[in-house]
Motif scaffolding. Sequence first.
Motif, PDB file in Angstrom:
ATOM      1  N   ASN A 185       0.855  -1.185   0.000  1.00 48.99           N
ATOM      2  CA  ASN A 185       0.000   0.000   0.000  1.00 48.99           C
ATOM      3  C   ASN A 185       0.893   1.237   0.000  1.00 48.99           C
ATOM      4  N   ASP A 186       0.311   2.422   0.101  1.00 48.44           N
ATOM      5  CA  ASP A 186       1.103   3.645  -0.006  1.00 48.44           C
ATOM      6  C   ASP A 186       2.171   3.720   1.085  1.00 48.44           C
ATOM      7  N   LEU A 187       1.785   3.389   2.318  1.00 49.30           N
ATOM      8  CA  LEU A 187       2.735   3.487   3.429  1.00 49.30           C
ATOM      9  C   LEU A 187       3.817   2.419   3.325  1.00 49.30           C
ATOM     10  N   ALA A 188       3.437   1.196   2.955  1.00 44.59           N
ATOM     11  CA  ALA A 188       4.427   0.120   2.843  1.00 44.59           C
ATOM     12  C   ALA A 188       5.420   0.390   1.719  1.00 44.59           C
ATOM     13  N   LEU A 189       4.927   0.960   0.609  1.00 44.33           N
ATOM     14  CA  LEU A 189       5.828   1.291  -0.496  1.00 44.33           C
ATOM     15  C   LEU A 189       6.785   2.417  -0.108  1.00 44.33           C
ATOM     16  N   ARG A 190       6.282   3.385   0.668  1.00 43.65           N
ATOM     17  CA  ARG A 190       7.146   4.467   1.135  1.00 43.65           C
ATOM     18  C   ARG A 190       8.225   3.938   2.072  1.00 43.65           C
ATOM     19  N   ASP A 191       7.860   3.015   2.954  1.00 46.54           N
ATOM     20  CA  ASP A 191       8.852   2.418   3.849  1.00 46.54           C
ATOM     21  C   ASP A 191       9.879   1.621   3.068  1.00 46.54           C
ATOM     22  N   CYS A 192       9.442   0.933   2.015  1.00 44.44           N
ATOM     23  CA  CYS A 192      10.370   0.155   1.188  1.00 44.44           C
ATOM     24  C   CYS A 192      11.371   1.064   0.499  1.00 44.44           C
ATOM     25  N   LYS A 234      12.315   4.065   1.445  1.00 40.15           N
ATOM     26  CA  LYS A 234      13.187   4.720   2.423  1.00 40.15           C
ATOM     27  C   LYS A 234      14.011   3.729   3.236  1.00 40.15           C
ATOM     28  N   GLY A 235      13.748   2.436   3.065  1.00 37.67           N
ATOM     29  CA  GLY A 235      14.531   1.434   3.777  1.00 37.67           C
ATOM     30  C   GLY A 235      14.132   1.230   5.220  1.00 37.67           C
ATOM     31  N   ARG A 236      12.916   1.600   5.575  1.00 40.95           N
ATOM     32  CA  ARG A 236      12.453   1.428   6.951  1.00 40.95           C
ATOM     33  C   ARG A 236      11.962   0.006   7.173  1.00 40.95           C
ATOM     34  N   THR A 237      12.386  -0.588   8.280  1.00 40.60           N
ATOM     35  CA  THR A 237      11.989  -1.953   8.624  1.00 40.60           C
ATOM     36  C   THR A 237      11.364  -2.029  10.015  1.00 40.60           C
ATOM     37  N   ASP A 238      11.088  -0.861  10.615  1.00 39.77           N
ATOM     38  CA  ASP A 238      10.562  -0.861  11.978  1.00 39.77           C
ATOM     39  C   ASP A 238       9.046  -1.012  12.010  1.00 39.77           C
ATOM     40  N   ARG A 239       8.385  -1.005  10.839  1.00 39.82           N
ATOM     41  CA  ARG A 239       6.941  -1.160  10.794  1.00 39.82           C
ATOM     42  C   ARG A 239       6.570  -2.420  10.031  1.00 39.82           C
ATOM     43  N   VAL A 240       5.466  -3.019  10.448  1.00 33.51           N
ATOM     44  CA  VAL A 240       4.985  -4.232   9.787  1.00 33.51           C
ATOM     45  C   VAL A 240       4.307  -3.842   8.479  1.00 33.51           C
ATOM     46  N   SER A 241       4.686  -4.504   7.413  1.00 31.40           N
ATOM     47  CA  SER A 241       4.116  -4.195   6.104  1.00 31.40           C
ATOM     48  C   SER A 241       2.641  -4.560   6.063  1.00 31.40           C
ATOM     49  N   ALA A 242       1.868  -3.769   5.345  1.00 36.22           N
ATOM     50  CA  ALA A 242       0.425  -3.977   5.289  1.00 36.22           C
ATOM     51  C   ALA A 242       0.079  -5.235   4.505  1.00 36.22           C
ATOM     52  N   ALA A 243      -1.059  -5.826   4.836  1.00 41.78           N
ATOM     53  CA  ALA A 243      -1.575  -6.991   4.134  1.00 41.78           C
ATOM     54  C   ALA A 243      -2.731  -6.562   3.234  1.00 41.78           C
ATOM     55  N   PRO A 244      -2.950  -7.249   2.141  1.00 42.14           N
ATOM     56  CA  PRO A 244      -4.078  -6.882   1.265  1.00 42.14           C
ATOM     57  C   PRO A 244      -5.413  -7.094   1.971  1.00 42.14           C
ATOM     58  N   THR A 245      -6.351  -6.196   1.726  1.00 49.02           N
ATOM     59  CA  THR A 245      -7.672  -6.273   2.344  1.00 49.02           C
ATOM     60  C   THR A 245      -8.781  -6.500   1.321  1.00 49.02           C
ATOM     61  N   ARG A 246      -8.594  -6.051   0.084  1.00 49.93           N
ATOM     62  CA  ARG A 246      -9.602  -6.267  -0.948  1.00 49.93           C
ATOM     63  C   ARG A 246      -9.528  -7.709  -1.446  1.00 49.93           C
ATOM     64  N   ARG A 247     -10.684  -8.296  -1.714  1.00 50.41           N
ATOM     65  CA  ARG A 247     -10.716  -9.694  -2.132  1.00 50.41           C
ATOM     66  C   ARG A 247      -9.940  -9.897  -3.437  1.00 50.41           C
ATOM     67  N   GLU A 248     -10.027  -8.923  -4.358  1.00 45.09           N
ATOM     68  CA  GLU A 248      -9.322  -9.067  -5.624  1.00 45.09           C
ATOM     69  C   GLU A 248      -7.812  -9.162  -5.405  1.00 45.09           C
ATOM     70  N   ASP A 249      -7.290  -8.365  -4.468  1.00 45.60           N
ATOM     71  CA  ASP A 249      -5.858  -8.411  -4.183  1.00 45.60           C
ATOM     72  C   ASP A 249      -5.472  -9.705  -3.471  1.00 45.60           C
ATOM     73  N   ILE A 250      -6.323 -10.154  -2.559  1.00 49.68           N
ATOM     74  CA  ILE A 250      -6.026 -11.393  -1.835  1.00 49.68           C
ATOM     75  C   ILE A 250      -5.959 -12.565  -2.799  1.00 49.68           C
ATOM     76  N   VAL A 251      -6.895 -12.612  -3.736  1.00 52.33           N
ATOM     77  CA  VAL A 251      -6.899 -13.711  -4.711  1.00 52.33           C
ATOM     78  C   VAL A 251      -5.704 -13.602  -5.645  1.00 52.33           C
ATOM     79  N   TRP A 252      -5.392 -12.375  -6.111  1.00 48.88           N
ATOM     80  CA  TRP A 252      -4.314 -12.216  -7.088  1.00 48.88           C
ATOM     81  C   TRP A 252      -2.968 -12.603  -6.501  1.00 48.88           C
TER      82      TRP A 252
END
Length: 240
Positions: free
Chosen positions: A165-172, A174-192
């Motif tokens: 998501n936007d925050l996880a991509l920004r952390d990636c 910037k090289g930040r590893t102190d936050r847990v990356s977001a998981a997909p919530t929409r069914r289309e993303d979960i299936v894909w």
Amino acid sequence: MSSRVRVSLANLKPSRGSQHNQKRVGRGQGSGYGGTSGRGHKGQKARTGSSLRPGFEGGQTPITKLFPKRGFINQNQKTWAPVNLDRIQHWVDQGRLTSSPENPITARELLESGCVHNVHDGIKLLGDGATELKTPIYVVASRASKSAISAIEGAGGKVVCKYYNDLALRDCVKGRTDRVSAAPTRREDIVWYGLYRNRGFMSPLTLKKLGDLPFVEERWKTLAQQLGVWRQQNFVTLKK
């Protein structure tokens, strides 16, 4: 001898330019804000308590309503940053990109090396110049075409499509590893991201093929188990 002055309560003062005098209106013409107090002569905007919303035109039909509207804005639309395999191989040959199981190629490496100039909503690997790819590379992207997947794996590398998501991509980036990356919530993303043909990071077969590579996270296995329940879900059909 140092020219620094010891800080104490006696010499504390606000920074220069941080404070301004109050704007006093209606106190004579000499101040520049006397008489009408900078509001002009009469009218609705000169009265006390006047507040007009942006776009208000005095009651007549505003121009925003006079023009017809067509189409709509898709709130779920994504803009991917495309990267071709021949460009990645050229960057590797120049030494601007390196790839290993310990340090795979992500959006951060592509942006810092100048391979892409904007990550947008994520990186998408395309298969143009697939014949030029000779180096086994390890890539973690957001999307990958079928030709790009077959070319990378044919050269001995690995590719994984991970959800950002936007925050996880920004952390990636910037090289930040102190936050847990977001998981997909929409069914289309979960299936894909749960399908092996897309090399989704939540696909059990993808994780099995990757084995114990260093860049495989334990969270991927947890999400594959938790969000993979849609495979066993059965929908009840209502009788007419």
